[in-house]
Design a protein around this motif. Structure first.
Motif, mmCIF file in Angstrom:
data_model
loop_
_atom_site.group_PDB
_atom_site.id
_atom_site.type_symbol
_atom_site.label_atom_id
_atom_site.label_comp_id
_atom_site.label_asym_id
_atom_site.label_seq_id
_atom_site.Cartn_x
_atom_site.Cartn_y
_atom_site.Cartn_z
ATOM 1 N N LYS A 1 0.806 -1.223 0.000
ATOM 2 C CA LYS A 1 0.000 0.000 0.000
ATOM 3 C C LYS A 1 0.839 1.274 0.000
ATOM 4 O O LYS A 1 0.396 2.312 -0.492
ATOM 5 N N ASN A 2 2.036 1.231 0.560
ATOM 6 C CA ASN A 2 2.890 2.416 0.612
ATOM 7 C C ASN A 2 4.084 2.319 -0.334
ATOM 8 O O ASN A 2 5.058 3.048 -0.192
ATOM 9 N N ALA A 3 4.012 1.406 -1.305
ATOM 10 C CA ALA A 3 5.110 1.209 -2.246
ATOM 11 C C ALA A 3 5.135 2.297 -3.309
ATOM 12 O O ALA A 3 4.142 3.001 -3.535
ATOM 13 N N GLN A 4 6.284 2.427 -3.989
ATOM 14 C CA GLN A 4 6.411 3.345 -5.115
ATOM 15 C C GLN A 4 5.988 2.594 -6.377
ATOM 16 O O GLN A 4 6.630 1.615 -6.760
ATOM 17 N N THR B 1 12.817 -3.647 -5.669
ATOM 18 C CA THR B 1 14.254 -3.710 -5.905
ATOM 19 C C THR B 1 14.984 -2.491 -5.345
ATOM 20 O O THR B 1 16.152 -2.270 -5.657
ATOM 21 N N ASP B 2 14.301 -1.698 -4.537
ATOM 22 C CA ASP B 2 14.910 -0.514 -3.934
ATOM 23 C C ASP B 2 15.273 -0.834 -2.491
ATOM 24 O O ASP B 2 14.400 -0.968 -1.634
ATOM 25 N N PRO B 3 16.574 -0.959 -2.181
ATOM 26 C CA PRO B 3 16.962 -1.327 -0.814
ATOM 27 C C PRO B 3 16.523 -0.314 0.220
ATOM 28 O O PRO B 3 16.343 -0.644 1.388
ATOM 29 N N TYR B 4 16.332 0.950 -0.202
ATOM 30 C CA TYR B 4 15.942 1.985 0.747
ATOM 31 C C TYR B 4 14.428 2.093 0.907
ATOM 32 O O TYR B 4 13.940 3.024 1.545
ATOM 33 N N SER B 5 13.708 1.136 0.337
ATOM 34 C CA SER B 5 12.254 1.153 0.509
ATOM 35 C C SER B 5 11.874 0.969 1.973
ATOM 36 O O SER B 5 10.812 1.402 2.404
ATOM 37 N N TYR B 6 12.758 0.328 2.755
ATOM 38 C CA TYR B 6 12.491 0.181 4.193
ATOM 39 C C TYR B 6 12.378 1.543 4.869
ATOM 40 O O TYR B 6 11.666 1.688 5.867
ATOM 41 N N LEU B 7 13.107 2.527 4.339
ATOM 42 C CA LEU B 7 13.065 3.868 4.911
ATOM 43 C C LEU B 7 12.011 4.736 4.252
ATOM 44 O O LEU B 7 11.460 5.638 4.876
ATOM 45 N N LYS B 8 11.729 4.473 2.966
ATOM 46 C CA LYS B 8 10.790 5.320 2.230
ATOM 47 C C LYS B 8 9.338 4.993 2.552
ATOM 48 O O LYS B 8 8.486 5.879 2.562
ATOM 49 N N LYS B 9 9.035 3.731 2.811
ATOM 50 C CA LYS B 9 7.650 3.353 3.062
ATOM 51 C C LYS B 9 7.060 4.047 4.284
ATOM 52 O O LYS B 9 5.915 4.494 4.250
ATOM 53 N N PRO B 10 7.810 4.160 5.392
ATOM 54 C CA PRO B 10 7.244 4.919 6.525
ATOM 55 C C PRO B 10 6.931 6.358 6.159
ATOM 56 O O PRO B 10 5.933 6.920 6.614
#
Length: 489
Positions: free
Chosen positions: A195-198, A218-227
């Motif tokens: 739900k919060n993905a790019q 495939t974005d390793p920084y998605s852990y930080l971007k999703k919040p």
């Protein structure tokens, strides 16, 4: 050279490979008795080494490139080769996932039977993201002009990594004619983890269903971007903060996949609302369905991808209506990016089943009091009815918004009504959902007769009758409140 890089901690410290090695080692050490010391156990150890070597090589190649690049930049800035090597090694350790830097407590989480197994990588993403920002800040404040230039380049890279995916997602949305409202409507039908993905939009297929790529995969920084995405998307600051915090801690406290699968088998319902097995089927058929569902959680990704390609090539359609596209499946394997189609009608059916379940459970909050053979005070019954009504209203509002989102995304209103009815929503409820007209629950005439008829004594029948009257009186009061004009703000 390899020994030097290993000593400096540049290579041999892959977070993914080392955690996989430890997970397999735990299984081997604790899962086999001494009878198998010279047989299965040794084969498993060789398999573990071969598997982790592949993961390690993949990570180490990029670390070596990064090391050489940083070394050359700092030598050009005036450092000696030895000093530049030490500085480059420190940068790689600080800004690339490194297993030796993972806190001991995080490593121990992999042994938990409840939370997710592979938690080192998301932990390292958080550490390296913080370190990269601090490194750029340190370089930008240097008295050495060339080091300041390195810091400026690094800051630009951070900015691109932070906003590049979001900018590309917004560009594709505009390119293919999706509004921000369309984006919000679509996300209502995505699974929770997406739900919060790019999302990179690819237009619509021949049936008008939206097509997209989940760039967060495939974005390793998605852990930080999703919040952050969750924070911006929240309808209220409280909901946004809760959603953002949930996204941040999910990699560390998310339910372990095997436990999640076992829970679904026990409840006979997946997270999407689809049953695992047919409860009316034979024991053999139930067992087959359970085994297939369990294997689905454990099956290696290569096998899964191969099966999807085969299904696409043979025109296989799943019982719930999902089909496969050969090009999509081949691209998913070769490029690591899966083109997805949002099947709104199918997703809406799952949403209706979830609503039916939520509404039924909310009703039980008050019926458990109505049917209680013991003493129930008026206050207790009033509280139960108030809680049930709040839960009913929440589920109803969510369902109404889902139905309207489907209509805005192109599903005809009559088709939406048909989906609601086919998913076992009553005719009256379906009509009210589409109109957005919430009406508080009340016990039906049949339920009232059954309840009174089940009473064992005359006194209990009278008590049950009073309870039913109280609930109906509470409902009448709510109806008056709902129908009275609301003061303007």
């Amino acid at each position: 050279y390899v020994i030097k890089l290993t000593r400096l901690g540049v290579i041999g410290q892959s977070a993914r490979a080392n955690e996989l090695r430890d997970v397999i080692t735990d299984a081997v050490e604790n899962g086999f008795s001494s009878v198998y010391e010279n047989g299965i156990k040794k084969k498993m150890q060789r398999l573990a080494k071969g598997t982790t070597d592949v993961y390690a090589a993949e990570d180490d190649v990029w670390k070596v490139f990064a090391f050489e690049n940083e070394k050359e930049r700092y030598m050009e800035a005036g450092l000696s080769e030895e000093a530049a090597m030490d500085k480059a090694a420190r940068i790689v350790v600080d800004t690339y996932p490194t297993y030796s830097m993972v806190p001991r407590g995080i490593k121990k989480l992999r042994r938990s039977p409840i939370v997710g197994t592979f938690v080192s990588f998301p932990a390292e993403v958080i550490r390296t993201g913080w370190n990269t920002i601090n490194l750029a800040k340190e370089e930008l404040s240097s008295s050495n002009e060339k080091i300041r230039a390195i810091g400026a380049q690094r800051a630009v890279g951070i900015s691109l990594a932070t906003v590049g995916t979001a900018a590309a997602a917004a560009a594709t949305r505009a390119l293919f004619g999706f509004s921000s409202g369309d984006d919000e409507d679509m996300r209502r039908f995505l699974p929770e983890w997406q739900k919060n993905a790019q999302l990179m939009y690819l237009g619509r297929n021949e049936n008008g269903s939206p097509r997209f790529i989940d760039a967060s995969y495939t974005d390793p920084y998605s852990y930080l971007k999703k919040p952050i995405s969750a924070l911006w998307r929240g309808e209220s600051i409280d909901d946004a903060m809760i959603d953002a915090f949930s996204e941040l801690v999910e990699p560390f406290v998310g339910e372990e996949i095997l436990l999640s699968t076992l829970r679904e088998i026990k409840s006979n319902a997946t997270d999407s609302g689809r049953p695992v097995y047919n409860e009316q089927a034979s024991g053999t058929e139930k067992t087959k369905a359970i085994v297939e569902h369990l294997w689905g959680a454990l099956e290696p990704g290569t096998i899964t991808s191969g099966k999807k390609i085969y299904k696409a090539a043979t025109g296989r359609v799943e019982p719930w209506g999902r089909g496969y596209d050969t090009v999509d499946e081949v691209l998913a394997v070769t490029l690591g990016q899966r083109m997805q189609t949002l099947e709104i009608e199918e997703s809406l059916g799952f949403t209706v089943r979830r609503f039916n379940n939520d509404y039924r459970q909310a009703t039980q909050l008050v019926t458990s009091r109505l049917k209680n053979q013991g003493a129930v005070s008026e206050g207790e019954l009033s509280d139960a009815y108030e809680s049930a009504t709040a839960a009913h209203r929440s589920a109803f509002d969510q369902m109404t918004e889902d139905a309207h989102s489907a209509i805005r995304l192109g599903v005809p209103r009559p088709r939406v009504l048909a989906i609601l009815r086919s998913a076992r929503m009553s005719k009256d409820m379906s009509s009210r959902v589409l109109r957005g007209m919430f009406i508080p629950w009340t016990p039906s005439t049949t339920m009232s007769k059954d309840l009174i008829g089940a009473a064992k004594t005359t006194e209990k029948r009278a008590e049950f009758n009073l309870r039913i009257k109280q609930v109906r009186r509470l409902r009448a009061e709510l109806l008056r409140e709902l129908r009275s004009p609301q003061p303007s703000e």
